[in-house]
Write a protein that holds these residues in place. Structure first.
Motif, mmCIF file in Angstrom:
data_model
loop_
_atom_site.group_PDB
_atom_site.id
_atom_site.type_symbol
_atom_site.label_atom_id
_atom_site.label_comp_id
_atom_site.label_asym_id
_atom_site.label_seq_id
_atom_site.Cartn_x
_atom_site.Cartn_y
_atom_site.Cartn_z
ATOM 1 N N PRO A 16 56.160 39.193 38.484
ATOM 2 C CA PRO A 16 54.953 39.703 39.159
ATOM 3 C C PRO A 16 53.710 39.623 38.280
ATOM 4 N N LEU A 17 53.896 39.693 36.964
ATOM 5 C CA LEU A 17 52.742 39.699 36.068
ATOM 6 C C LEU A 17 52.227 38.293 35.777
ATOM 7 N N GLU A 73 54.453 45.315 24.989
ATOM 8 C CA GLU A 73 54.930 46.679 25.259
ATOM 9 C C GLU A 73 55.527 46.819 26.654
ATOM 10 N N ILE A 74 55.008 46.053 27.621
ATOM 11 C CA ILE A 74 55.539 46.187 28.981
ATOM 12 C C ILE A 74 56.997 45.762 29.001
ATOM 13 N N ARG A 90 63.315 59.900 32.796
ATOM 14 C CA ARG A 90 64.530 59.332 32.187
ATOM 15 C C ARG A 90 65.446 60.403 31.600
ATOM 16 N N PRO A 109 68.262 49.718 23.581
ATOM 17 C CA PRO A 109 67.334 50.853 23.736
ATOM 18 C C PRO A 109 67.709 51.760 24.903
ATOM 19 N N SER A 110 68.156 51.153 26.021
ATOM 20 C CA SER A 110 68.409 51.961 27.209
ATOM 21 C C SER A 110 69.666 52.820 27.062
ATOM 22 N N PHE A 147 53.993 54.502 24.896
ATOM 23 C CA PHE A 147 53.308 53.524 24.057
ATOM 24 C C PHE A 147 51.814 53.809 23.985
ATOM 25 N N TYR A 173 53.806 49.293 34.408
ATOM 26 C CA TYR A 173 53.964 48.045 35.153
ATOM 27 C C TYR A 173 52.788 47.947 36.126
ATOM 28 N N GLN A 177 62.147 40.906 37.679
ATOM 29 C CA GLN A 177 61.576 42.139 38.241
ATOM 30 C C GLN A 177 60.298 42.572 37.538
ATOM 31 N N VAL A 178 60.155 42.245 36.265
ATOM 32 C CA VAL A 178 58.996 42.744 35.523
ATOM 33 C C VAL A 178 58.002 41.629 35.213
ATOM 34 N N GLU A 194 58.943 45.863 26.418
ATOM 35 C CA GLU A 194 59.706 46.859 25.668
ATOM 36 C C GLU A 194 59.969 48.091 26.520
ATOM 37 N N ALA A 195 58.963 48.489 27.302
ATOM 38 C CA ALA A 195 59.154 49.625 28.205
ATOM 39 C C ALA A 195 60.286 49.316 29.180
ATOM 40 N N ALA A 196 60.339 48.074 29.651
ATOM 41 C CA ALA A 196 61.395 47.681 30.585
ATOM 42 C C ALA A 196 62.758 47.714 29.897
ATOM 43 N N ARG A 197 62.786 47.291 28.636
ATOM 44 C CA ARG A 197 64.069 47.330 27.908
ATOM 45 C C ARG A 197 64.553 48.762 27.763
ATOM 46 N N ILE A 198 63.602 49.680 27.519
ATOM 47 C CA ILE A 198 63.989 51.089 27.413
ATOM 48 C C ILE A 198 64.457 51.597 28.773
ATOM 49 N N ASP A 199 63.847 51.076 29.849
ATOM 50 C CA ASP A 199 64.280 51.448 31.197
ATOM 51 C C ASP A 199 65.602 50.779 31.577
ATOM 52 N N GLY A 200 66.147 49.966 30.692
ATOM 53 C CA GLY A 200 67.459 49.388 30.947
ATOM 54 C C GLY A 200 67.439 48.064 31.684
ATOM 55 N N ILE A 201 66.314 47.366 31.657
ATOM 56 C CA ILE A 201 66.232 46.063 32.325
ATOM 57 C C ILE A 201 66.272 44.993 31.252
ATOM 58 N N LYS A 202 67.134 43.997 31.396
ATOM 59 C CA LYS A 202 67.127 42.926 30.407
ATOM 60 C C LYS A 202 67.548 41.604 31.046
#
Lengths: 367, 293
Positions: free
Chosen positions: B205-206, B183-184, A160, A82-83, A91, A97, B201-202, B186-194
């Protein structure tokens, strides 16, 4: 600071080629092919479970494609993360976050990509200014209202700098008033950024007001693609005709009569000009928009119908009137302002044949 | 009939209603609190009394009459210093908590978010081990550790405690991850975190309240555990506090030194209380996570 400076990037179109998606044995998307031009605002609309969100998630790369290709610009992104697709997504549940401040939320993607701090701060501040979030940058999402949270989510997407903006029912969690405000905001963003936007909703009003192009989906298939006015005026089938427009189009069972006439509930009315008219005696469905009629005050119309009032909903500028025509066929009319019939009043309707839409037994339009 | 006058001079004053229910509620609450607090107070008071009277009912005499630290002094003079045994217990409890949280974090994430064959079966197997009374497997455990050369070692004890603690903790962490919206991530995956970065990082904390809760449980259980420590530890300088208690208990001529035991128990309570007070907010959030949307 103008929005164009944030989005100073070539926007890209999206091409879907013969896309299939199955979850186990269930095929949720069947052979979807679609071209979205650069800079276009496209809305996927359809009832719950039609596959519109899944289609968006395939474009985003959050779901894997079962078969087919996804192109963003000229690049085949079907197998990409995706990135790496140049997309940003907003969404329904905002998906912020919760442990990060507004500024950190918006800059998270850039930070993850290892961009220098001043650049992140600059971009976050620019986006915040555009979205009127400057005063809230240090707050946590939990301290914001629903509308503010959604603006943060949009801000995170803007920062982005995407080629394509994806929205998954972004307004569904907001109250009615905020929804109208955010709708205008999103339309303004599209106008000023000029970025391709793909927007999923089940609300046909959102679809009509925002879209350059609407894609109507049902049960994993594309029913019709077109500009809002085209879908409204020239639907391909009963599903699209009934889904687009509020209140929905009236459908009456009818029959093709002799001499270019249609038999409807004991009346005979002139049929619209059809290039390929069905044979007399063929059963068909007559579709009529609730506002496409004239009220006749000069007695019963020669080629019209009588409408008996059952119930009226007053809406201020107009009212919706529910009643029956002919032999008790349910019908909804949109009445002009100032016209307040009472229960059991009978109204004579004049119909213009070019406002009628004729569908065959399988629900396909006869043109 | 006259209409109600909506414009009276002043609104009717409404005092709080004191009902029988409310009085009953408070009386019950005080009684329940007393039931929990009395043993703690008893132990604490008794630990300051001379040995001769330490077995008498707690009130009277108040320890103020002839308060003494002699129990604590005896405790301190037993074997190594009490600090040494506290350190043993702390190593075991903190080690258990850390290892439990680390493993349960990864396992809970896996069970919550990944699809793999036999996932439900594996999860049920893990949970079902809670039903095995660990006393019944103590002998095989001892033999196993002996073969590994880990008997009579604090590290071996940490491994045993972690194993016993994991089923509950994995369950706890799976629930914690389940309550984080998809979704959180998924949002992170779109932000390039995996991968691990996404987790660290995501997600961490939760699910922090869940981690605190399972860590706290592991800590307290390891801190208080007696039987496995008694069986597995044989050197006196490896003893944890509960084992030490049994050792200091035996006074002269077969008498039981209640004073020293009570002093020891008081010392043992302190770290637990401090830890619980610091972490209670996260702890309660962790227990109720996912209970309501």
């Amino acid at each position: 600071m103008a929005l164009q400076d944030i989005g100073n990037r070539q926007t890209a179109g999206v091409t879907l080629r013969r896309l299939h998606k199955s979850f186990g044995a269930v095929e949720v998307l069947k052979d979807i092919s679609l071209t979205i031009e650069p800079g276009e605002f496209v809305v996927f609309v359809g009832p719950s479970g039609c596959g519109k969100s899944t289609l968006l998630r395939l474009i985003a790369g959050l779901e894997e494609v079962s078969a087919g290709d996804v192109f963003i610009g000229d690049t085949d992104v079907t197998e990409k993360d995706p990135s790496d697709r140049g997309i940003a997504m907003v969404f329904q549940t905002y998906a912020l976050y919760p442990h990060l401040s507004v500024a950190q939320n918006m800059g998270f993607g850039l930070k993850a990509a290892g961009r220098p701090k001043p650049e992140i701060a600059q971009k976050v501040n620019d986006a915040a200014a555009v979205l009127q979030l400057t005063d809230y940058l240090d707050r946590k999402p939990g301290q914001l209202s629903g509308g503010q949270r959604q603006r943060v989510a949009i801000g995170r997407a803007i920062v982005r700098n995407p080629d394509v903006f994806l929205f998954d029912e972004p307004l569904s969690n907001l109250d009615a008033e905020l929804r109208v405000g955010m709708r205008l905001e999103i339309a303004r963003l599209h106008r000023e950024l000029g970025i391709t936007m793909i927007y999923v909703t089940h609300d046909q009003t959102e679809a009509m007001t925002l879209a350059d192009k609407i894609v109507v989906l049902r049960a994993g298939r594309v029913e019709q693609v077109g500009a809002p006015a085209d879908l409204y005026e020239d639907p391909d089938n009963m599903f699209v005709a009934g889904f687009i427009g509020s209140p929905a189009m009236n459908f009456f069972p009818a029959m093709m009569g002799n001499g270019g006439q249609i038999e409807l509930g004991g009346s005979r009315i002139p049929a619209p000009v059809l290039s390929n008219p069905p044979a007399p005696g063929t059963p068909l469905t007559l579709g009529l928009r609730p506002e496409r009629y004239q009220i006749r005050t000069d007695g019963p119309a020669p080629h019209g119908l009588t409408f008996q009032v059952e119930f009226t909903e007053y809406l201020g500028s107009s009212s919706y009137c529910y009643g029956t025509i002919g032999d008790g066929l349910a019908c909804t009319l949109e009445l002009p302002n100032g016209f307040r019939p009472r229960r059991h009043d009978v109204i004579s309707l004049g119909l213009d044949s070019q406002n009628m839409r004729i569908f065959d037994q399988s629900g396909l339009r006869i043109r | 009939m006259t209409a109600i006058d909506l414009q009276q001079a002043a609104p009717t004053a409404r005092g709080g209603r004191i009902s029988g229910h409310r009085i009953l509620f408070h009386v019950t609450a005080v009684l329940v609190a007393a039931i929990f607090l009395v043993p703690l107070i008893w132990v604490t008071l008794a630990s300051f009394r001379p040995t001769a009277v330490s077995m008498q009912p707690p009130i009277p005499p108040w320890p103020g009459d002839n308060a003494t630290f002699e129990n604590y002094i005896r405790l301190e003079n037993f074997g190594q210093s009490i600090l040494h045994y506290t350190a043993n217990s702390a190593i075991v409890a903190i080690g258990t908590a850390a290892l439990t949280v680390a493993v349960a974090l990864l396992a809970g994430y896996g069970f919550s978010r990944f699809r793999f064959p036999f996932k439900p079966l594996a999860f049920i197997l893990i949970l079902s081990t809670i039903m095995i009374p660990f006393q019944s497997i103590l002998t095989p455990l001892f033999l196993l550790l002996a073969n590994l050369g880990l008997q009579n070692s604090l590290f071996g004890l940490i491994l045993v405690y972690t194993t016993l603690q994991l089923p509950f903790s994995v369950f706890m962490m799976k629930n914690a991850f389940d309550s984080v919206p998809q979704e959180i991530e998924e949002a992170a995956r779109i932000d390039g975190i995996k991968g691990m970065r996404l987790l660290w990082q995501v997600m961490v904390p939760l699910v922090l309240p869940g981690m605190v809760t399972s860590g706290l449980f592991a800590f307290l259980n390891a801190w208080n555990e007696f039987l496995a420590a008694l069986v597995l530890l044989s050197d006196q300088d490896k003893f944890t506090l509960p084992v030490l208690m049994t050792a200091v208990r035996s006074g002269r001529y077969g008498a039981i030194d209640w004073g020293a035991v009570q002093a020891g128990v008081t010392v043992m309570m302190i770290p637990c209380l401090i830890l619980f007070l610091i972490l209670q907010r996260s702890y309660i959030r962790g227990l109720t996570a996912g209970a309501v949307k």
